[in-house]
Structures are given as structure tokens and as C-alpha cells.
Design an enzyme around this catalytic site. Structure first.
Site, PDB file in Angstrom:
ATOM      1  N   GLU A 170       0.871  -1.250   0.096  1.00 26.55           N
ATOM      2  CA  GLU A 170       0.117  -0.037   0.081  1.00 26.55           C
ATOM      3  C   GLU A 170       0.830   1.344  -0.086  1.00 26.55           C
ATOM      4  O   GLU A 170       0.886   1.998   0.911  1.00 26.55           O
ATOM      5  CB  GLU A 170      -0.799   0.066   1.270  1.00 26.55           C
ATOM      6  CG  GLU A 170      -1.650  -1.289   1.379  1.00 26.55           C
ATOM      7  CD  GLU A 170      -2.243  -1.223   2.877  1.00 26.55           C
ATOM      8  OE1 GLU A 170      -1.902  -0.424   3.811  1.00 26.55           O
ATOM      9  OE2 GLU A 170      -3.219  -2.066   2.842  1.00 26.55           O
ATOM     10  N   PRO A 171       1.771   1.527  -1.193  1.00 29.33           N
ATOM     11  CA  PRO A 171       2.580   2.732  -0.921  1.00 29.33           C
ATOM     12  C   PRO A 171       1.833   3.849  -1.331  1.00 29.33           C
ATOM     13  O   PRO A 171       0.818   3.865  -2.107  1.00 29.33           O
ATOM     14  CB  PRO A 171       3.441   2.484  -2.253  1.00 29.33           C
ATOM     15  CG  PRO A 171       2.713   1.359  -3.096  1.00 29.33           C
ATOM     16  CD  PRO A 171       2.005   0.654  -2.174  1.00 29.33           C
ATOM     17  N   GLY A 172       1.951   4.864  -0.713  1.00 30.86           N
ATOM     18  CA  GLY A 172       1.329   6.110  -0.840  1.00 30.86           C
ATOM     19  C   GLY A 172       2.244   7.103  -1.181  1.00 30.86           C
ATOM     20  O   GLY A 172       2.706   7.759  -2.485  1.00 30.86           O
ATOM     21  N   ARG A 173       3.205   7.806  -0.282  1.00 30.20           N
ATOM     22  CA  ARG A 173       4.143   8.710  -0.645  1.00 30.20           C
ATOM     23  C   ARG A 173       5.013   8.326  -1.495  1.00 30.20           C
ATOM     24  O   ARG A 173       5.521   9.204  -2.543  1.00 30.20           O
ATOM     25  CB  ARG A 173       4.766   8.991   0.929  1.00 30.20           C
ATOM     26  CG  ARG A 173       5.902   9.867   0.851  1.00 30.20           C
ATOM     27  CD  ARG A 173       6.545  10.208   2.357  1.00 30.20           C
ATOM     28  NE  ARG A 173       5.904   9.809   3.557  1.00 30.20           N
ATOM     29  CZ  ARG A 173       5.215  10.765   4.114  1.00 30.20           C
ATOM     30  NH1 ARG A 173       5.472  12.000   3.901  1.00 30.20           N
ATOM     31  NH2 ARG A 173       4.437  10.444   4.913  1.00 30.20           N
ATOM     32  N   ARG A 195       2.565  20.136   6.241  1.00 33.85           N
ATOM     33  CA  ARG A 195       3.776  19.073   6.541  1.00 33.85           C
ATOM     34  C   ARG A 195       4.776  19.859   7.436  1.00 33.85           C
ATOM     35  O   ARG A 195       5.117  19.321   8.524  1.00 33.85           O
ATOM     36  CB  ARG A 195       4.203  18.508   5.389  1.00 33.85           C
ATOM     37  CG  ARG A 195       3.135  17.458   4.742  1.00 33.85           C
ATOM     38  CD  ARG A 195       3.798  16.737   3.765  1.00 33.85           C
ATOM     39  NE  ARG A 195       4.824  15.698   4.361  1.00 33.85           N
ATOM     40  CZ  ARG A 195       6.026  15.595   4.427  1.00 33.85           C
ATOM     41  NH1 ARG A 195       6.499  16.661   3.924  1.00 33.85           N
ATOM     42  NH2 ARG A 195       6.818  14.729   5.143  1.00 33.85           N
ATOM     43  N   TYR A 255       4.607  18.228  11.182  1.00 32.68           N
ATOM     44  CA  TYR A 255       5.776  17.279  11.169  1.00 32.68           C
ATOM     45  C   TYR A 255       7.088  17.645  11.237  1.00 32.68           C
ATOM     46  O   TYR A 255       8.197  16.877  11.199  1.00 32.68           O
ATOM     47  CB  TYR A 255       5.496  16.040   9.951  1.00 32.68           C
ATOM     48  CG  TYR A 255       4.413  15.645   9.784  1.00 32.68           C
ATOM     49  CD1 TYR A 255       3.571  14.836  10.688  1.00 32.68           C
ATOM     50  CD2 TYR A 255       3.749  15.758   8.369  1.00 32.68           C
ATOM     51  CE1 TYR A 255       2.458  14.297  10.392  1.00 32.68           C
ATOM     52  CE2 TYR A 255       2.507  15.307   8.049  1.00 32.68           C
ATOM     53  CZ  TYR A 255       1.819  14.605   9.056  1.00 32.68           C
ATOM     54  OH  TYR A 255       0.539  13.970   8.680  1.00 32.68           O
ATOM     55  N   CYS A 285      -2.091  33.948  10.200  1.00 26.72           N
ATOM     56  CA  CYS A 285      -1.746  34.799  11.196  1.00 26.72           C
ATOM     57  C   CYS A 285      -1.308  33.740  12.277  1.00 26.72           C
ATOM     58  O   CYS A 285      -2.027  33.442  13.414  1.00 26.72           O
ATOM     59  CB  CYS A 285      -2.778  35.546  11.788  1.00 26.72           C
ATOM     60  SG  CYS A 285      -3.334  36.701  10.452  1.00 26.72           S
ATOM     61  N   GLU A 286      -0.234  32.826  12.005  1.00 30.98           N
ATOM     62  CA  GLU A 286       0.438  32.185  13.196  1.00 30.98           C
ATOM     63  C   GLU A 286       1.672  32.133  13.035  1.00 30.98           C
ATOM     64  O   GLU A 286       2.215  31.812  11.852  1.00 30.98           O
ATOM     65  CB  GLU A 286      -0.376  30.667  13.135  1.00 30.98           C
ATOM     66  CG  GLU A 286      -1.645  30.499  12.967  1.00 30.98           C
ATOM     67  CD  GLU A 286      -2.031  29.003  13.953  1.00 30.98           C
ATOM     68  OE1 GLU A 286      -1.356  28.589  14.463  1.00 30.98           O
ATOM     69  OE2 GLU A 286      -3.398  28.808  13.764  1.00 30.98           O
ATOM     70  N   TYR A 337       0.379  13.913   0.681  1.00 32.11           N
ATOM     71  CA  TYR A 337      -0.004  14.591   1.947  1.00 32.11           C
ATOM     72  C   TYR A 337       0.177  16.113   2.017  1.00 32.11           C
ATOM     73  O   TYR A 337       0.707  16.890   2.905  1.00 32.11           O
ATOM     74  CB  TYR A 337       0.893  14.207   3.318  1.00 32.11           C
ATOM     75  CG  TYR A 337       0.594  12.444   3.266  1.00 32.11           C
ATOM     76  CD1 TYR A 337      -0.112  11.846   3.454  1.00 32.11           C
ATOM     77  CD2 TYR A 337       1.832  11.829   2.798  1.00 32.11           C
ATOM     78  CE1 TYR A 337      -0.448  10.397   3.831  1.00 32.11           C
ATOM     79  CE2 TYR A 337       1.904  10.371   3.022  1.00 32.11           C
ATOM     80  CZ  TYR A 337       0.621   9.663   3.236  1.00 32.11           C
ATOM     81  OH  TYR A 337       0.399   8.286   3.244  1.00 32.11           O
TER      82      TYR A 337
HETATM   83  C1  LIG Z   1      -0.815   5.913   5.388  1.00 28.57           C
HETATM   84  C2  LIG Z   1      -0.935   4.487   5.057  1.00 28.57           C
HETATM   85  C3  LIG Z   1      -0.254   3.829   4.091  1.00 28.57           C
HETATM   86  C4  LIG Z   1       0.806   4.752   3.249  1.00 28.57           C
HETATM   87  O1  LIG Z   1       1.818   5.150   3.772  1.00 28.57           O
HETATM   88  P1  LIG Z   1       2.919   5.753   2.861  1.00 28.57           P
HETATM   89  O2  LIG Z   1       3.817   6.283   3.863  1.00 28.57           O
HETATM   90  O3  LIG Z   1       2.467   7.194   2.244  1.00 28.57           O
HETATM   91  O4  LIG Z   1       3.269   4.869   2.150  1.00 28.57           O
HETATM   92  C5  LIG Z   1      -0.453   2.491   3.768  1.00 28.57           C
HETATM   93  N1  LIG Z   1      -1.279   1.977   4.507  1.00 28.57           N
HETATM   94  C6  LIG Z   1      -1.811   2.293   5.731  1.00 28.57           C
HETATM   95  C7  LIG Z   1      -2.901   1.371   6.600  1.00 28.57           C
HETATM   96  C8  LIG Z   1      -1.627   3.746   5.951  1.00 28.57           C
HETATM   97  O5  LIG Z   1      -2.226   4.163   7.137  1.00 28.57           O
END
Ligand SMILES: *Cc1c(COP(=O)(O)O)cnc(C)c1O
Length: 423
Positions: free
Chosen positions: A275-278, A314, A318, A346-347, A375
Site C-alpha cells: 500500500e505505497p502512498g508517499r 507538513r 511534522y 496569522c500564526e 500529503y
Molecule cells: C498511510 C498508510 C499507508 C501509506 O503510507 P505511505 O507512507 O504514504 O506509503 C498505507 N497503509 C496504511 C494502512 C496507511 O495508514
């Protein structure tokens, strides 16, 4: 690698000059590159060559419909964490059996929605959730395919807000309770156990935590099979980090991550889901902003730009670093001077970077935040009544607005007055 590069001294996205887009859509805006998305997806896919695998894009990283479409067209499934994400994935043309549903707090309404629409699996995070899902599925005359998300108690060595695999985090079922939980799952009506799920955090820059977690998952697979469960899928989550500071960061390559998967769970005969996102989206996007003022303070200079923390949270949330580059490439040898790069909100937290060495910039100049494709837009808000900023997608020498900037009228009309107020 990405396709945001200088050509003739001007930053381009693939074949389009960034100032051309800025002139057309106004600043600030997010800018995505089709070729970069495609490249990252392909690299990840190739890293898992030889394994029976499927890639589910974690769409919480970037939920733009055009982005979902382009990834789905390449064969990506989607990892969703809400009913809203499920609806968007389906609207982007993703089949139910290519969607996995993650998250600690799935509601009854979401369970009903997803069971009715079709789903590959629920990644269940607790026993109460499991019992609730069993009730909903039984009531609907359906069977819910389920993995249980286990918490392997490993230190992901990432920012505390995005570490999810320690026992102190809210995520998953502790390893020590996993066999008991599977035993209960097997007895529940409406539930079919199909595998194990794990996700230990985000922006991991070291493979060792993955190796530890996957090794624990492999051991659990053996134990659960010995208990009589069918474990045919392993969902290994996302989390592989990307280089945000190009000068000094070199996170692991997808190839090496793939090798860790092969070595730890490759022999189990399971279908591997990730499940890659980033990693897919991060470096496929930049945020383009314009300098409003250069302000000389007491002992430091502030570059005030038209993007703010509400557009890209971000850094505030973070302490994240983004490389920030001028859109007009400075001549070689230009002296750099430290500036604080801040937005108009304004922060004091609306600070993107302190004492960042940059070439001289003046009012009206364009700057680009690199690595803003994940993100970024998804976490934006309209704080300070600043309209959500547009998203633009480039493909070769074409560009298109894939989310328009709302007008003030759009923003105002979202609120409604109660009947007892005079309009
Ligand atoms: C956020 C998340 C991801 C993706 O994470 P990345 O760091 O963006 O790859 C995959 N699985 C689950 C369950 C998540 O909460």
C-alpha cells in the site's frame, strides 16, 4: 527521480514551463507530473517482480480523481481509509475487488456501503471492529473477507506522528493477542479470514524495521496455519520513505525493499499486497508559489510567499523539510543568503523553513516546493478563508486544471443561515 527539471534556466514540469502555468491558473497551485507517477508505479511494480503481488495506492496521500484514474489505468488498486475514499475510488473506475479498506474506526455505515459495493478485504484493527463487521455482514447476508492488522511492536524510526507499529500506537492488534483474535474471527459468522495485514509507519528511511516486522509476520503466518487458518494474503502496508532533502538524503530503493519482502515472506506462497502512498505520489508533485514581499527583520530576512500552512501543512505538523527552489534558475555561482520562508497566515507556525540559504528573490518571483505530491493537497484547509488551491496535471507538453480554485462566492455559499436569521 522526477520530471521537474530546469530547461534553459526555467523550471519545467515535463515539457511545460512552470511560469506558463502560473500565468494561466494563478498562484499558489499544486502541479503534478503524469510521467513521474507512472515511473514510480512501474519502479515499485518491478521491485516486486517474481512475487505474486498487487499494489494498492494509499489514496490518502493524493486523492485527486485524475491521479486515481491514471494510477488505476496502470493496474493499481486502492487502499482506502473512509467511505469517502471508497466512493472516490469507485468513481475513478476502480473495481471493488481492487480496493482494500484500512483504518481503526470503520463505522457501521461505512461497512454497509463497502459490503454493498464490493470489496477485496477489510483490514480489521480490533476485536470490537471484527464483531461489528460480523453483525453487519450477517444482517446483509454477505461474507466479509478479512485480514487482521497486527501491531508488531517495532520502532519505525520515523517522526512520532507517523509511526504506527509500536505497542503504544492506536493501530492494530498486539502480536501477543493475534492468535486468540484469529481464533475468534474464525468462529464469527459473516467473516472469512484471508490473511494478515501490517503497516508500521510512514517515511521510513531504513529497511531494518520492515525486515523486523515482516519477519514477525512470517512467524505468525506459520503459527496461524498450524492453528488451522487459511492465510493466503499478506498485506505489508506502505511506508517506504522518499528523499525530501536531495542534497543529503538517500532512502532505500524500492528494489532493496522488494528484496527484503522476498527474503522475509517470499517463501510462504502468499499473495503479497502493498500500500505505497508517499513513494508513488510524493515526488510526482510540486507546490508553486509567488513571493509577495521580502521583509528585512531584526537580524533576519523573511520571504513572505502566497502559499501558507493551510495549503501545505507538513512543515508545521511534522517539522518536515521541503526543498524550495526558485523557478528561474539562478546563474551558476550566485551567492546564497539565509531567509525564513513564511506564509501570510496569522500564526507563527506558518513557517516553511528557517534560515534557508536561497539566491536573492524579490516580490513577484516564483518558487517551487519539491516533493509536495503526497500529503499536500489532501491535507489542505481553508483556514483564514484562503480558498483551497488548484491542482494541475501535466502530461508531456499539455497541462490541465484537475481541481479548480473555488471562488469566494463558492466558499460563502457553503454556509447556510438558519431560518430565524433575516437574510
Ligand atoms: C498511510 C498508510 C499507508 C501509506 O503510507 P505511505 O507512507 O504514504 O506509503 C498505507 N497503509 C496504511 C494502512 C496507511 O495508514
Amino acid at each position: 527521480m522526477d520530471y521537474f527539471i530546469y530547461k534553459n534556466g526555467v523550471l519545467h514540469a515535463e515539457g511545460v514551463a512552470v511560469p506558463e502555468i502560473a500565468a494561466s491558473v494563478g498562484t499558489p497551485f499544486y502541479l503534478y507530473s503524469t510521467a513521474t507517477f507512472e515511473r514510480h508505479f512501474t519502479v515499485f511494480d518491478e521491485a516486486l517482480n517474481g512475487l505474486d503481488h498487487k499494489i494498492f495506492f494509499a489514496m490518502k496521500a493524493n486523492g485527486n480523481m485524475a491521479v486515481l484514474r491514471l494510477l488505476a489505468a496502470m493496474g493499481a488498486g486502492m487502499d482506502v481509509v473512509s467511505g469517502g475514499e471508497y466512493a472516490k475510488a469507485r468513481a475513478a473506475g476502480v473495481a471493488g475487488d481492487m480496493i482494500v479498506f484500512s483504518g481503526v474506526g470503520k463505522t457501521v455505515d461505512e461497512m454497509r456501503q463497502v459490503l454493498a459495493g464490493g470489496i477485496r478485504q477489510f483490514n480489521v484493527e480490533s476485536e470490537p471492529e471484527l464483531r461489528q463487521l460480523s453483525r453487519v455482514a450477517t444482517e446483509m447476508g454477505k461474507t466479509a473477507p478479512v485480514t487482521l492488522r497486527v501491531n508488531p511492536d517495532v520502532d519505525a524510526r520515523t517522526h512520532a506522528k507517523i509511526a504506527t507499529g509500536k505497542s503504544e500506537n492506536k493501530f492494530g492488534i498486539p502480536m501477543s493477542k493475534a492468535r486468540e483474535a484469529y481464533k475468534k474471527a474464525a468462529r464469527l459468522p459473516g467473516i472469512e479470514v484471508v490473511g494478515i495485514d501490517v503497516h508500521i509507519g510512514s517515511q521510513l528511511t531504513d529497511l531494518e524495521p520492515f525486515r523486523q516486522a515482516f519477519t514477525r509476520v512470517a512467524a505468525l503466518t506459520g503459527a496461524l496455519r498450524a492453528d488451522g487458518h487459511t492465510i493466503r494474503r499478506l498485506d505489508l502496508g506502505g511506508g517506504l520513505g522518499i528523499p525530501y532533502a536531495r542534497s543529503n538524503e538517500a532512502p532505500p530503493l524500492p528494489m532493496d525493499y522488494g528484496q527484503v519482502i522476498r527474503e522475509t515472506v517470499g517463501h510462504l506462497g502468499c499473495e503479497i499486497e502493498i500500500e505505497p502512498g508517499r513513494l508513488i505520489a510524493g515526488n510526482a508533485g510540486i507546490l508553486v508559489s509567488k513571493v509577495i514581499y521580502l521583509k528585512h527583520g531584526e537580524g533576519r530576512d523573511f520571504l513572505i510567499i502566497d502559499a501558507a500552512m493551510n495549503d501545505l501543512i507538513r512543515p508545521a505538523m511534522y517539522d518536515a523539510h521541503h526543498d524550495i527552489v526558485p523557478v528561474q534558475e539562478p546563474p551558476a555561482g550566485t551567492a546564497l543568503a539565509p531567509v525564513d520562508i513564511v506564509g501570510p497566515v496569522c500564526e507563527s507556525g506558518d513557517t516553511f523553513s528557517k534560515q534557508r540559504p536561497l539566491p536573492p528573490l524579490k516580490s513577484g518571483d516564483l518558487v517551487a516546493f519539491r516533493s509536495a505530491g503526497a500529503y499536500g493537497a489532501v491535507m489542505a484547509s481553508e483556514y483564514n478563508a484562503r480558498p483551497l488551491i488548484p491542482e494541475v496535471l501535466v502530461k508531456g507538453d499539455q497541462f490541465a486544471v484537475v481541481r479548480a480554485r473555488p471562488t469566494y462566492e463558492d466558499m460563502i455559499s457553503r454556509d447556510t443561515l438558519p431560518a430565524w436569521m433575516e437574510s
